[in-house]
Design a protein around this motif. Structure first.
Motif, PDB file in Angstrom:
ATOM      1  N   ARG A   1       0.835  -1.212   0.000  1.00 16.37           N
ATOM      2  CA  ARG A   1       0.000   0.000   0.000  1.00 16.37           C
ATOM      3  C   ARG A   1       0.870   1.262   0.000  1.00 16.37           C
ATOM      4  O   ARG A   1       0.549   2.249  -0.672  1.00 16.37           O
ATOM      5  CB  ARG A   1      -0.943  -0.014   1.203  1.00 16.37           C
ATOM      6  CG  ARG A   1      -2.112  -0.984   1.037  1.00 16.37           C
ATOM      7  CD  ARG A   1      -3.133  -0.826   2.156  1.00 16.37           C
ATOM      8  NE  ARG A   1      -2.624  -1.367   3.420  1.00 16.37           N
ATOM      9  CZ  ARG A   1      -2.820  -2.607   3.839  1.00 16.37           C
ATOM     10  NH1 ARG A   1      -3.518  -3.456   3.082  1.00 16.37           N
ATOM     11  NH2 ARG A   1      -2.335  -3.019   4.996  1.00 16.37           N
TER      12      ARG A   1
ATOM     13  N   ASN B   1      -5.319   5.756  -3.665  1.00 21.86           N
ATOM     14  CA  ASN B   1      -6.692   5.239  -3.670  1.00 21.86           C
ATOM     15  C   ASN B   1      -6.833   3.994  -4.539  1.00 21.86           C
ATOM     16  O   ASN B   1      -7.947   3.561  -4.832  1.00 21.86           O
ATOM     17  CB  ASN B   1      -7.665   6.317  -4.139  1.00 21.86           C
ATOM     18  CG  ASN B   1      -7.702   7.498  -3.190  1.00 21.86           C
ATOM     19  OD1 ASN B   1      -7.671   7.323  -1.970  1.00 21.86           O
ATOM     20  ND2 ASN B   1      -7.767   8.704  -3.738  1.00 21.86           N
ATOM     21  N   GLY B   2      -5.698   3.456  -4.956  1.00 22.45           N
ATOM     22  CA  GLY B   2      -5.737   2.246  -5.775  1.00 22.45           C
ATOM     23  C   GLY B   2      -6.154   2.525  -7.204  1.00 22.45           C
ATOM     24  O   GLY B   2      -6.220   3.680  -7.654  1.00 22.45           O
TER      25      GLY B   2
ATOM     26  N   ASP C   1      -8.261   0.453 -10.894  1.00 21.53           N
ATOM     27  CA  ASP C   1      -8.921  -0.700 -11.514  1.00 21.53           C
ATOM     28  C   ASP C   1      -8.044  -1.226 -12.646  1.00 21.53           C
ATOM     29  O   ASP C   1      -7.417  -0.450 -13.382  1.00 21.53           O
ATOM     30  CB  ASP C   1     -10.290  -0.302 -12.077  1.00 21.53           C
ATOM     31  CG  ASP C   1     -11.255   0.101 -10.983  1.00 21.53           C
ATOM     32  OD1 ASP C   1     -11.801  -0.796 -10.324  1.00 21.53           O
ATOM     33  OD2 ASP C   1     -11.445   1.319 -10.778  1.00 21.53           O
TER      34      ASP C   1
ATOM     35  N   GLN D   1      -6.628 -12.403  -7.055  1.00 13.29           N
ATOM     36  CA  GLN D   1      -7.506 -11.232  -7.140  1.00 13.29           C
ATOM     37  C   GLN D   1      -7.780 -10.647  -5.748  1.00 13.29           C
ATOM     38  O   GLN D   1      -7.705  -9.426  -5.540  1.00 13.29           O
ATOM     39  CB  GLN D   1      -8.820 -11.627  -7.801  1.00 13.29           C
ATOM     40  CG  GLN D   1      -9.826 -10.491  -7.904  1.00 13.29           C
ATOM     41  CD  GLN D   1     -11.201 -10.981  -8.355  1.00 13.29           C
ATOM     42  OE1 GLN D   1     -11.613 -12.092  -8.002  1.00 13.29           O
ATOM     43  NE2 GLN D   1     -11.894 -10.169  -9.136  1.00 13.29           N
ATOM     44  N   ASN D   2      -8.078 -11.503  -4.772  1.00 10.97           N
ATOM     45  CA  ASN D   2      -8.388 -11.033  -3.420  1.00 10.97           C
ATOM     46  C   ASN D   2      -7.192 -10.363  -2.759  1.00 10.97           C
ATOM     47  O   ASN D   2      -7.331  -9.337  -2.070  1.00 10.97           O
ATOM     48  CB  ASN D   2      -8.869 -12.200  -2.560  1.00 10.97           C
ATOM     49  CG  ASN D   2     -10.235 -12.703  -2.992  1.00 10.97           C
ATOM     50  OD1 ASN D   2     -10.999 -11.974  -3.611  1.00 10.97           O
ATOM     51  ND2 ASN D   2     -10.536 -13.953  -2.683  1.00 10.97           N
TER      52      ASN D   2
ATOM     53  N   ARG E   1      -6.814  -6.901  -4.355  1.00 13.22           N
ATOM     54  CA  ARG E   1      -7.877  -5.997  -3.909  1.00 13.22           C
ATOM     55  C   ARG E   1      -7.640  -5.539  -2.473  1.00 13.22           C
ATOM     56  O   ARG E   1      -8.000  -4.418  -2.097  1.00 13.22           O
ATOM     57  CB  ARG E   1      -9.239  -6.663  -4.047  1.00 13.22           C
ATOM     58  CG  ARG E   1      -9.692  -6.769  -5.493  1.00 13.22           C
ATOM     59  CD  ARG E   1     -11.097  -7.337  -5.639  1.00 13.22           C
ATOM     60  NE  ARG E   1     -11.533  -7.151  -7.024  1.00 13.22           N
ATOM     61  CZ  ARG E   1     -12.627  -6.503  -7.381  1.00 13.22           C
ATOM     62  NH1 ARG E   1     -13.393  -5.952  -6.466  1.00 13.22           N
ATOM     63  NH2 ARG E   1     -12.950  -6.376  -8.653  1.00 13.22           N
TER      64      ARG E   1
ATOM     65  N   GLY F   1      -5.692  -2.434  -2.582  1.00 10.22           N
ATOM     66  CA  GLY F   1      -6.236  -1.338  -3.380  1.00 10.22           C
ATOM     67  C   GLY F   1      -6.150  -1.534  -4.879  1.00 10.22           C
ATOM     68  O   GLY F   1      -6.615  -0.670  -5.637  1.00 10.22           O
ATOM     69  N   ILE F   2      -5.594  -2.637  -5.329  1.00 11.63           N
ATOM     70  CA  ILE F   2      -5.561  -2.913  -6.773  1.00 11.63           C
ATOM     71  C   ILE F   2      -6.823  -3.697  -7.106  1.00 11.63           C
ATOM     72  O   ILE F   2      -6.928  -4.897  -6.827  1.00 11.63           O
ATOM     73  CB  ILE F   2      -4.297  -3.713  -7.157  1.00 11.63           C
ATOM     74  CG1 ILE F   2      -3.039  -2.928  -6.781  1.00 11.63           C
ATOM     75  CG2 ILE F   2      -4.299  -4.040  -8.646  1.00 11.63           C
ATOM     76  CD1 ILE F   2      -1.741  -3.706  -6.989  1.00 11.63           C
ATOM     77  N   ARG F   3      -7.795  -3.001  -7.680  1.00  7.73           N
ATOM     78  CA  ARG F   3      -9.100  -3.600  -7.931  1.00  7.73           C
ATOM     79  C   ARG F   3      -9.034  -4.392  -9.242  1.00  7.73           C
ATOM     80  O   ARG F   3      -9.387  -3.895 -10.315  1.00  7.73           O
ATOM     81  CB  ARG F   3     -10.172  -2.511  -7.966  1.00  7.73           C
ATOM     82  CG  ARG F   3     -10.351  -1.814  -6.609  1.00  7.73           C
ATOM     83  CD  ARG F   3     -11.384  -0.707  -6.650  1.00  7.73           C
ATOM     84  NE  ARG F   3     -10.954   0.423  -7.468  1.00  7.73           N
ATOM     85  CZ  ARG F   3     -10.155   1.407  -7.053  1.00  7.73           C
ATOM     86  NH1 ARG F   3      -9.686   1.407  -5.817  1.00  7.73           N
ATOM     87  NH2 ARG F   3      -9.808   2.396  -7.865  1.00  7.73           N
TER      88      ARG F   3
ATOM     89  N   ASN G   1     -10.098  -6.811 -11.912  1.00 10.08           N
ATOM     90  CA  ASN G   1     -11.326  -7.385 -12.456  1.00 10.08           C
ATOM     91  C   ASN G   1     -10.954  -8.660 -13.210  1.00 10.08           C
ATOM     92  O   ASN G   1     -10.349  -8.617 -14.273  1.00 10.08           O
ATOM     93  CB  ASN G   1     -12.005  -6.386 -13.387  1.00 10.08           C
ATOM     94  CG  ASN G   1     -12.338  -5.093 -12.659  1.00 10.08           C
ATOM     95  OD1 ASN G   1     -12.987  -5.111 -11.624  1.00 10.08           O
ATOM     96  ND2 ASN G   1     -11.870  -3.967 -13.184  1.00 10.08           N
TER      97      ASN G   1
END
Length: 515
Positions: A353, A363-364, A366, A383-384, A387, A390-392, A394
């Motif tokens: 982070r 704020n990360g 997408d 993926q989890n 996330r 902060g790395i969203r 998809n």
């Protein structure tokens, strides 16, 4: 390490709660045994079964049953033994001379000879042929016929692993037949010299084989005990396992490890495990091929990704079976894979982070994460973890061939996949594929390209080691390509089937037999 780590979350939960074995007993099927047929399931379809034109492990396996090369690698000893060539010798550090076996037939009855060898080698060495994995053949200058029963192979540079490449990724085509039907016709109705011959090739549904009773005497693969093979493409792990439990297929592999106990509870089935040379990875678009604004072009973002994922938890809790986390971008046993040269990244979400904030992504952001990896829980775990910092990510789960095509076009900012090095025990079978400037290279780093070329241009082991050590250090310093874990193949098959497994991730159905 606790299984309840928050970031692992749904990935572990889903894996632990996977498909259960059926509650009713199914009487063991006798039909396939009596028909002398083995029914196989593969998860990914292979658009072209010619091994030169696909880079999928399934394609390598399909081809291995039907084609032979000049030499063969014994799966137990890894010793190179005769196949289509009975003898060979190094004329110098860049020249190999072969004496060819006489009396060998292709599946159409035509006679194998030196013209077939020269045609095959010169065709795949030509860049215009556009083979699927150019790094496997970039060392070849060409071949020439030197006698009625001999050929000479010329190399661009000394290649210590030449015989391994010849054994594992260089099957010999029939020149006259392939020239007559063309590459497309050959892919639909291929022939070789191996112990099985194709009787059906369907890119959507699978392939079928029949034992080739004219397989040459003293062939290294031997005469198969089982007369027919049918290999179906089944798109997902749950359906594949259901087909095994329902006795509609006899053999599957790379099943969800959590189902091994369920399979072994069935009185008519068995499951076994074997670590392989395959490495799971995240390939990060440092070069910006997928777009100049891609966050992966930022070193601190890439380093954040490396710190964000608890690879040890994934290896131990999801993959299991002795899976390891490689520190270097290669398999530990491969020549040149010196893990001491690698920069290490601990699992440290707080540091991840902080690195994202320093890179301007407090704020990360997408991003698309593409993956063909099964079970899907492995991709979901990655993926989890991403996330959680902060790395969203998809997640876009794709078929293997489709993701490979997108990757080679440079469209993927972050891809999850695996590489088995074609079971070649040398880093030249993995690092050039991702760092030498080819279609799968998302680093495009001139210094990496130079080091990889230096390591592959000499037979001097010390020079090779120094070059590969420097390449490993740079690749990890720059956080280009994240090795996640080694693979442990999980096989499930009928208890009445005798099926040996080997560490090179190459199932050999010609060695299988019904008890």
């Amino acid at each position: 390490m606790t299984i309840g780590r928050r970031a692992l979350g749904q990935g572990v939960a889903a894996a632990a709660g996977g498909l259960a074995a059926p509650g009713i007993f199914v009487r063991p099927a006798q039909a396939q045994r009596s028909a002398n047929t083995l029914r196989i399931a593969f998860r990914d379809a292979v658009p072209n079964v010619d091994p030169y034109f696909n880079s999928q492990r399934t394609g390598l396996i399909i081809g291995h049953q039907a084609w032979d090369g000049l030499v063969h690698r014994d799966p137990e000893t890894f010793r190179i033994v005769p196949a289509l060539a009975t003898e060979w010798r190094w004329a110098d550090s860049k020249t190999l001379d072969f004496t060819l076996r006489q009396g060998v037939k292709f599946h159409d009855g035509s006679v194998f000879g030196p013209d077939d060898v020269v045609y095959t080698i010169n065709t795949v060495a030509d860049p215009n042929t556009r083979v699927a994995t150019p790094s496997n053949y970039a060392w070849i200058q060409g071949a020439e016929k030197t006698g009625a029963n001999s050929v000479r192979l010329h190399m661009k540079r000394p290649t210590p692993a030449a015989l391994e490449y010849l054994a594992l990724v260089m099957p010999i085509w029939p020149k006259a037949y392939r020239e007559r039907v063309g590459p497309e016709g050959f892919s639909r109705a291929p022939i070789g010299t191996g112990p099985y011959r194709f009787t059906k090739v369907d890119v959507a549904t699978g392939v079928e084989y029949e034992r080739f009773d004219d397989y040459y005497q003293s062939g290294p693969k031997g005469r198969p005990a089982i007369q027919k093979l049918t290999a179906r493409y089944i798109g997902d792990a749950a359906t594949e396992l259901t087909e095994l439990l329902g006795q509609r297929v006899d053999w599957i592999w790379n099943m969800n490890p959590d189902q091994i106990a369920n399979v072994n509870r069935m009185p008519y089935l068995q499951a076994t495990r074997q670590e392989s040379m395959r490495v799971g990875f995240l390939n990060l678009d440092a070069a910006g091929r997928s777009g100049a604004g891609n966050p992966m072009t930022n070193l601190k973002v890439r380093q954040a990704v490396w710190h964000a994922i608890d690879r040890k938890a994934i290896a131990e809790r999801l993959v299991g079976g002795g899976s390891r986390v490689p520190d270097a971008p290669c398999f530990p046993s491969q020549f040149g894979c010196n893990t001491e040269a690698a920069v290490r990244y601990d699992y440290d979400p707080a540091k991840a982070r902080a690195l994202l904030a320093e890179a301007g992504f407090a704020n990360g952001f997408d991003i698309e994460l593409t993956s063909y990896v099964q079970p899907r829980q492995w991709s979901e775990a990655v993926q989890n973890y991403l996330r959680a910092v902060g790395i969203r990510a998809n997640l876009n789960l794709m078929q293997v061939a489709a993701q490979i095509q997108r990757s080679m076009r440079g469209e993927l900012a972050m891809e999850m996949g695996s590489w088995g090095s074609y079971s070649i025990n040398d880093v030249s079978a993995i690092m050039p594929n991702y760092f030498a400037g080819g279609a799968n290279d998302y680093a495009r780093d001139p210094e990496m390209i130079r080091l990889i070329e230096e390591g592959g241009s000499t037979a001097d082991e010390e020079v090779r080691k120094r070059a590969y050590d420097a390449a490993i250090r740079r690749a990890t310093e720059q956080a280009y390509w994240l090795p996640l874990h080694t693979y442990v193949s999980a096989f499930g098959f009928q208890k009445q089937l005798e099926f040996p497994t080997f560490p090179d991730e190459l199932p050999r159905f010609y060695l299988a037999k019904w008890k």
